[in-house]
Scaffold this motif. Structure first.
Motif, short mmCIF file in Angstrom:
data_model
loop_
_atom_site.label_atom_id
_atom_site.label_comp_id
_atom_site.label_asym_id
_atom_site.label_seq_id
_atom_site.Cartn_x
_atom_site.Cartn_y
_atom_site.Cartn_z
N ASP A 1 0.84 -1.20 0.00
CA ASP A 1 0.00 0.00 0.00
C ASP A 1 0.87 1.25 0.00
OD1 ASP A 1 -2.32 -1.48 0.01
OD2 ASP A 1 -2.55 -1.41 2.18
N ARG A 2 2.05 1.11 0.57
CA ARG A 2 2.96 2.25 0.66
C ARG A 2 3.74 2.45 -0.64
NH1 ARG A 2 7.71 3.41 5.15
NH2 ARG A 2 8.67 5.12 3.99
N TYR A 3 4.09 1.36 -1.32
CA TYR A 3 4.95 1.44 -2.50
C TYR A 3 4.16 1.20 -3.78
CZ TYR A 3 8.65 1.37 0.93
OH TYR A 3 9.46 1.69 1.98
N LEU A 4 4.24 2.14 -4.67
CA LEU A 4 3.52 2.09 -5.94
C LEU A 4 4.50 1.72 -7.05
CD1 LEU A 4 0.86 2.75 -7.44
CD2 LEU A 4 1.65 5.11 -7.55
N PRO A 5 4.29 0.59 -7.73
CA PRO A 5 5.22 0.20 -8.80
C PRO A 5 5.22 1.23 -9.93
CG PRO A 5 3.65 -1.57 -8.33
CD PRO A 5 3.21 -0.37 -7.56
N ILE A 6 6.40 1.64 -10.33
CA ILE A 6 6.53 2.58 -11.45
C ILE A 6 6.52 1.77 -12.74
CG2 ILE A 6 8.04 4.27 -12.56
CD1 ILE A 6 9.01 5.00 -9.70
N PRO A 7 5.63 2.10 -13.66
CA PRO A 7 5.55 1.31 -14.89
C PRO A 7 6.78 1.49 -15.77
CG PRO A 7 4.06 3.20 -15.01
CD PRO A 7 4.67 3.20 -13.64
N THR A 8 7.01 0.50 -16.61
CA THR A 8 8.12 0.61 -17.57
C THR A 8 7.76 1.64 -18.64
OG1 THR A 8 7.21 -1.19 -18.87
CG2 THR A 8 8.86 -1.78 -17.22
N ALA A 9 8.78 2.14 -19.27
CA ALA A 9 8.58 3.14 -20.33
C ALA A 9 7.72 2.53 -21.43
CB ALA A 9 9.92 3.60 -20.87
N ASP A 10 6.84 3.34 -21.96
CA ASP A 10 5.92 2.90 -23.01
C ASP A 10 6.52 3.30 -24.37
OD1 ASP A 10 3.84 2.41 -24.74
OD2 ASP A 10 2.37 3.61 -23.65
N SER A 11 7.04 2.31 -25.10
CA SER A 11 7.68 2.62 -26.38
C SER A 11 6.66 3.14 -27.40
CB SER A 11 8.44 1.42 -26.93
OG SER A 11 7.56 0.35 -27.17
N ARG A 12 5.41 2.74 -27.29
CA ARG A 12 4.38 3.24 -28.21
C ARG A 12 4.18 4.74 -27.98
NH1 ARG A 12 2.66 2.73 -33.12
NH2 ARG A 12 1.71 4.75 -33.20
N ALA A 13 4.15 5.15 -26.72
CA ALA A 13 3.99 6.58 -26.41
C ALA A 13 5.20 7.37 -26.92
CB ALA A 13 3.80 6.78 -24.92
N ALA A 14 6.39 6.81 -26.76
CA ALA A 14 7.60 7.48 -27.24
C ALA A 14 7.57 7.60 -28.77
CB ALA A 14 8.84 6.74 -26.78
N TYR A 15 7.10 6.57 -29.43
CA TYR A 15 6.98 6.61 -30.90
C TYR A 15 5.96 7.67 -31.31
CZ TYR A 15 6.54 5.13 -35.73
OH TYR A 15 6.54 5.12 -37.11
N ASP A 16 4.83 7.73 -30.59
CA ASP A 16 3.82 8.76 -30.87
C ASP A 16 4.41 10.16 -30.71
OD1 ASP A 16 1.95 6.77 -31.36
OD2 ASP A 16 0.95 6.99 -29.41
N ASP A 17 5.27 10.32 -29.70
CA ASP A 17 5.94 11.61 -29.50
C ASP A 17 6.77 11.99 -30.72
OD1 ASP A 17 4.83 11.69 -26.98
OD2 ASP A 17 6.71 11.25 -25.93
N MET A 18 7.49 11.01 -31.27
CA MET A 18 8.29 11.29 -32.47
C MET A 18 7.38 11.70 -33.62
SD MET A 18 11.44 8.51 -32.43
CE MET A 18 10.40 7.10 -32.74
N GLU A 19 6.27 11.01 -33.79
CA GLU A 19 5.33 11.36 -34.87
C GLU A 19 4.80 12.78 -34.72
OE1 GLU A 19 3.18 7.42 -36.59
OE2 GLU A 19 2.44 8.10 -34.64
N TRP A 20 4.42 13.15 -33.48
CA TRP A 20 3.94 14.50 -33.23
C TRP A 20 5.02 15.54 -33.51
CZ3 TRP A 20 -0.69 16.56 -32.67
CH2 TRP A 20 -1.75 15.74 -32.34
N PHE A 21 6.22 15.24 -33.08
CA PHE A 21 7.33 16.18 -33.30
C PHE A 21 7.58 16.38 -34.79
CE2 PHE A 21 11.81 17.31 -33.80
CZ PHE A 21 11.87 18.44 -32.97
#
Length: 152
Positions: free
Chosen positions: A65-85
């Motif tokens: 309850d105290r520790y929240l797992p940090i998700p791994t980087a989302d390569s799809r989101a990073a790819y979308d960022d490149m497309e937007w840029f």
């Protein structure tokens, strides 16, 4: 109807846990969390906590309850960022070169290589960081946490 939604937004903000978080540390954790290295956000301290073979945290992680797992980087989101840029690049030759780079093999490497030595490279890093920060703040909100600016 609008006053209802404004009131609902205020209630949601009041229910969110306000937590002082170093967003730069959290951004690094988002980038480097993997199957070998798990990272967690401590809901009490706002600190990023590392869990790996070299730095096991088994006892502390019993209280999930105290520790929240940090998700791994989302390569799809990073790819979308490149497309937007790419769509925002004013130089048509560079825009075309970047579009070709992300549509081939190894799009991330080719994209960065295409920007090498170009003034747009700094614009890309700024844009990418802003998008990552936006995703982090959205993730925190989904987890019921409102990040507060950390005092230095």
């Amino acid at each position: 109807m609008r006053p209802f939604f404004a009131l609902l937004d205020k209630l949601i903000c009041l229910m969110m846990q306000k937590l002082s978080i170093d967003l730069e540390d959290l951004q690094m954790a988002f980038k480097f969390t993997s199957s070998e290295v798990e990272q967690y956000l401590d809901r009490q301290t706002g600190q990023v906590v590392l869990n790996s073979e070299d730095f096991p945290l088994e006892a502390e992680l019993d209280n999930m309850d105290r520790y929240l797992p940090i998700p791994t980087a989302d390569s799809r989101a990073a790819y979308d960022d490149m497309e937007w840029f790419v769509m925002q690049v004013e130089d048509s030759d560079l825009r075309e070169a970047l579009a070709n780079a992300i549509n081939g093999r190894k799009p991330f490497r080719r994209f960065k290589d295409t920007l090498l030595g170009r003034p747009e490279r700094e614009q890309w890093f700024k844009f990418s960081n802003e998008r990552m920060q936006q995703r982090i703040v959205e993730w925190l909100a989904d987890e019921g946490i409102e990040p507060l600016a950390q005092e230095n």
